[in-house]
Design an enzyme around this catalytic site. Structure first.
Site, PDB file in Angstrom:
ATOM      1  N   SER A 139      53.104 -39.835  32.276  1.00  0.00           N
ATOM      2  CA  SER A 139      51.662 -39.770  32.020  1.00  0.00           C
ATOM      3  C   SER A 139      51.399 -40.435  30.687  1.00  0.00           C
ATOM      4  O   SER A 139      52.287 -40.496  29.826  1.00  0.00           O
ATOM      5  CB  SER A 139      51.203 -38.311  31.969  1.00  0.00           C
ATOM      6  OG  SER A 139      49.871 -38.211  31.497  1.00  0.00           O
ATOM      7  N   TYR A 152      52.038 -29.151  28.535  1.00  0.00           N
ATOM      8  CA  TYR A 152      52.018 -30.244  29.510  1.00  0.00           C
ATOM      9  C   TYR A 152      52.366 -31.577  28.844  1.00  0.00           C
ATOM     10  O   TYR A 152      53.213 -32.328  29.344  1.00  0.00           O
ATOM     11  CB  TYR A 152      50.645 -30.339  30.180  1.00  0.00           C
ATOM     12  CG  TYR A 152      50.519 -31.526  31.103  1.00  0.00           C
ATOM     13  CD1 TYR A 152      51.141 -31.526  32.354  1.00  0.00           C
ATOM     14  CD2 TYR A 152      49.812 -32.664  30.717  1.00  0.00           C
ATOM     15  CE1 TYR A 152      51.057 -32.625  33.193  1.00  0.00           C
ATOM     16  CE2 TYR A 152      49.722 -33.763  31.557  1.00  0.00           C
ATOM     17  CZ  TYR A 152      50.342 -33.735  32.787  1.00  0.00           C
ATOM     18  OH  TYR A 152      50.266 -34.834  33.617  1.00  0.00           O
TER      19      TYR A 152
END
Length: 269
Positions: A139, A152
């Site tokens: 990501s 995260y």
């Protein structure tokens, strides 16, 4: 010879879009997710639309043993994996001290531990065979500290570093390892993360289409690229983050991800 791809998190979002691309190109699919009914529906769709050969495995990759179990079951059935796609992942929104630490540990298990287990076993098989491909869902969150999603962002930083490390280890063994770095994408991720109040997800029109993200990742995987940042805006953001001190980047991300209501309240004080 027909090649076989294993895709985790294959029933929604980027995962199901990747499954469609592999099916369209004639791969045999092994799709993995928690919900057996969603798996069955996804398999039926892939068979009807692409005449795909699809095997389903219902596994909860939040469970530390599930990755080991999945590998053993595939081995027992004689299913060899040519391409591994580690797509499954989740986050939890909120200030770290206010979140449920057990849920955060579950997220670490899913995003990191299960990915490591599956990569370890299938990569060993690929090394023995002298061929194979791996696509890991990283990501743009891997490139910047993430207040309001600290765990995260930390897990994706691990995935990115891990992917780059093992890519170097096996680059002379006929195997490629690719990282896909999406930005904000129109999937169920934000609902699962309880993140719909965040400023980051208010611009629905600005969200990437998961089909476009999957296509970027799929093409990069086939080329053998080391990584691909999906979307021009995200490429620019990553480039700017590389020039920004970590403390400033973290503060900018905190402002970007804070709740909308909090921003309004701050403006009234």
């Amino acid at each position: 010879m027909q090649e076989t791809v294993l895709i985790t998190g294959a029933t929604s979002g980027i995962g199901i879009e990747l499954a469609k691309l592999f099916a369209a190109d004639g791969y045999r699919l092994v799709i993995v997710a928690r919900d057996v009914m969603e798996l069955a529906a996804t398999a039926q769709m892939l068979r009807e639309h692409y005449t795909a050969n699809v095997e389903i495995f219902a596994k909860d990759l939040f469970d530390p043993e599930s990755g080991f179990e999945l590998y053993r079951e595939l081995e027992a059935q004689g299913i060899k994996i040519d391409v591994l796609v580690n797509d499954a992942g989740q986050g939890q929104y909120g200030l770290f001290v206010e979140t449920d630490v057990r849920r955060q540990l579950d997220i670490i298990q899913l995003n990191i531990s299960s990915l490591v287990v599956l990569t370890h076993f299938f990569l060993k098989d690929m090394v023995a065979a002298g061929r194979g491909k791996i696509l890991n869902l990283s990501s743009i969150a891997s490139k910047v500290p993430g207040p309001w999603q600290a765990v995260y962002h930390g897990t994706k930083a691990f995935v990115q570093s891990f992917t780059e490390g093992i890519r170097s280890e096996v680059k002379d063994k006929g195997i490629t390892v690719t990282a896909l770095l999406p930005g904000v994408t129109d999937t169920d991720f934000f609902n699962k993360a309880d993140m719909n109040s965040s400023k980051a997800v208010q611009d629905k029109d600005g969200m990437a289409d998961p089909a476009d993200v999957a296509k970027d990742g799929y093409e990069a995987l086939l080329r053998g690229d080391d990584k691909v940042v999906s979307g021009f805006k995200n490429k620019v953001q990553v480039a700017l983050n590389n020039l920004t001190p970590d403390e400033n980047a973290a503060d900018q991300m905190k402002n970007f991800q804070e709740p909308v209501d909090e921003e309004k309240n701050n403006g009234q004080d």
